[in-house]
Design a protein around this motif. Sequence first.
Motif, short mmCIF file in Angstrom:
data_model
loop_
_atom_site.label_atom_id
_atom_site.label_comp_id
_atom_site.label_asym_id
_atom_site.label_seq_id
_atom_site.Cartn_x
_atom_site.Cartn_y
_atom_site.Cartn_z
N ALA A 36 28.56 25.41 34.28
CA ALA A 36 28.99 24.17 33.63
C ALA A 36 28.80 24.20 32.12
CB ALA A 36 28.24 22.98 34.23
N ASP A 37 27.77 24.90 31.65
CA ASP A 37 27.46 24.91 30.21
C ASP A 37 28.37 25.84 29.41
OD1 ASP A 37 25.43 23.14 30.65
OD2 ASP A 37 23.83 24.63 30.65
N LEU A 38 28.82 26.93 30.02
CA LEU A 38 29.56 27.95 29.28
C LEU A 38 31.05 27.63 29.24
CD1 LEU A 38 27.93 31.26 30.55
CD2 LEU A 38 27.70 30.27 28.28
N PRO A 39 31.68 27.73 28.07
CA PRO A 39 33.15 27.61 28.01
C PRO A 39 33.79 28.95 28.39
CG PRO A 39 32.28 27.94 25.81
CD PRO A 39 31.08 27.86 26.73
N THR A 40 34.96 28.88 28.97
CA THR A 40 35.70 30.11 29.30
C THR A 40 36.45 30.58 28.07
OG1 THR A 40 35.94 29.41 31.60
CG2 THR A 40 37.41 31.13 30.83
N VAL A 41 36.24 31.83 27.67
CA VAL A 41 36.83 32.37 26.44
C VAL A 41 37.95 33.34 26.78
CG1 VAL A 41 34.66 32.11 25.20
CG2 VAL A 41 35.18 34.29 26.29
N THR A 42 38.75 33.64 25.78
CA THR A 42 39.77 34.67 25.90
C THR A 42 39.18 36.02 25.47
OG1 THR A 42 40.56 34.33 23.63
CG2 THR A 42 41.54 32.97 25.38
N THR A 43 39.94 37.07 25.63
CA THR A 43 39.45 38.39 25.22
C THR A 43 39.22 38.44 23.71
OG1 THR A 43 41.74 39.17 25.08
CG2 THR A 43 40.57 39.54 27.15
N LEU A 44 40.02 37.69 22.96
CA LEU A 44 39.84 37.67 21.51
C LEU A 44 38.53 37.00 21.12
CD1 LEU A 44 41.14 38.32 18.76
CD2 LEU A 44 42.17 36.04 18.82
N GLY A 45 38.09 36.03 21.91
CA GLY A 45 36.86 35.30 21.59
C GLY A 45 35.63 35.84 22.30
N ALA A 46 35.73 37.01 22.97
CA ALA A 46 34.57 37.57 23.67
C ALA A 46 33.48 37.93 22.67
CB ALA A 46 35.00 38.81 24.45
N TYR A 47 32.26 37.55 22.98
CA TYR A 47 31.13 37.75 22.08
C TYR A 47 29.98 38.40 22.84
CZ TYR A 47 29.82 33.46 24.49
OH TYR A 47 29.54 32.53 25.45
N VAL A 48 29.02 38.92 22.12
CA VAL A 48 27.85 39.55 22.73
C VAL A 48 26.94 38.48 23.29
CG1 VAL A 48 25.83 40.99 22.29
CG2 VAL A 48 28.00 41.53 21.19
N GLY A 49 26.59 38.62 24.57
CA GLY A 49 25.75 37.64 25.25
C GLY A 49 26.38 37.21 26.56
N VAL A 50 25.78 36.21 27.21
CA VAL A 50 26.30 35.69 28.47
C VAL A 50 27.55 34.86 28.19
CG1 VAL A 50 25.80 34.31 30.51
CG2 VAL A 50 23.99 35.69 29.46
N LEU A 51 28.63 35.14 28.92
CA LEU A 51 29.89 34.44 28.68
C LEU A 51 30.68 34.30 29.97
CD1 LEU A 51 31.97 36.97 28.93
CD2 LEU A 51 31.62 37.22 26.49
N GLU A 52 31.74 33.48 29.89
CA GLU A 52 32.75 33.37 30.93
C GLU A 52 34.06 33.86 30.34
OE1 GLU A 52 33.11 29.47 32.47
OE2 GLU A 52 30.99 29.27 33.00
N LEU A 53 34.73 34.72 31.09
CA LEU A 53 35.99 35.30 30.62
C LEU A 53 37.02 35.21 31.73
CD1 LEU A 53 37.46 37.05 28.41
CD2 LEU A 53 36.71 39.05 29.71
N ALA A 54 38.24 34.88 31.37
CA ALA A 54 39.33 34.81 32.33
C ALA A 54 40.48 35.68 31.85
CB ALA A 54 39.80 33.37 32.51
N GLY A 55 41.08 36.42 32.77
CA GLY A 55 42.20 37.29 32.43
C GLY A 55 42.80 37.89 33.68
N GLN A 56 43.48 39.02 33.51
CA GLN A 56 44.10 39.72 34.61
C GLN A 56 43.59 41.15 34.68
OE1 GLN A 56 48.25 38.51 33.35
NE2 GLN A 56 48.47 38.17 35.54
#
Length: 337
Positions: A36-56
């Motif tokens: 709930a806390d993490l926003p889902t980012v794109t590959t361009l916005g991927a950063y070092v650390g814990v993240l949520e990523l969506a793609g194919q």
Amino acid sequence: MEQAEGMLWGVLGGGAMAVTGLWRSLRYLRRARLVADLPTVTTLGAYVGVLELAGQVEPLQFVVGHLSGKMGAWVSWSIEEEWRRTTTSTDSKGRTRTRTSTGWTTVASGREEPRFLVYDTHGAVAVEPVGAEVTATRTVSWHLTQDDARFYDLGPPTLISDSTGNRRFTEHMLLPGNALWILGHARIDASGSAVEIAAEPGIPDYVMSVAGEAAVRSSVMWAWILSLFAALLGAGLVGWLLAQERGLVAALLITLGAWAMGWVLVAYNSLIGLRQRVLQAQANIAVQLQRIRPAAPSSPIHRDRLSFLVPANVTGVSVTKSCCRPRRCRSRVGVTR
């Protein structure tokens, strides 16, 4: 004697169920707050650390499904065989009891998880799936008997003891083009020039799902609720066996109190994590600005701060100020290449 022994086993079983359910409930609650806390980012916005990523999904190395023969980026398969056993026991009074039990035993399994890419319209990020909890596309779900040729062609040539002659075949794959949602830790790859997602020691939450974020959030919510229910059930059993009504109430109150304390710790750690991610995001912005203009001027003048945001390959910059109201100024930047 038998009654005391049965009570002992009931207390031990109920206690184990309560502790395990409480631990799993808090673990899934922590994951629910993280999602709930993490926003889902794109590959361009991927950063070092814990993240949520969506793609194919895009394979770097194709794997072949052992059961389906399909080509994909990741595969996991298993073959289970059913058994049925009848046991007879005699109690101290000479009474004979017969019990029939059934179950499934895994007789063969496999998993191939090479590195692959997750891409979107902005780019691609490499993913190392080893150690992740993967919810993939089901490509095979068969229940076969010995009359089917695939029973022995794809599985072991011999039966297990007490076999019923039934096997179930299951296979899951990440196929090219599958939509994939990832919760994991991103780091700088070996080349030092790109970000990759991989398992990280000390960070237990590494999840991939083709079902998407909403499905993961729903499943995690139900998981912590059912785990809490199991903990209350186990604690209630222990309390009832030890002191009946009073013990039942006391055990339930203790379990709820322990869960509430755990919830406070989870919420506190979640807030600390949010603060750390904000600080990390600010640091990442500073790094990107340094990449745009490595030799940043240190002058405190507003004009110099604006020129710092302009790429170095821009040849002309003009900065003017037009004040329309007291204490409110608008800066205009003109750029020529």
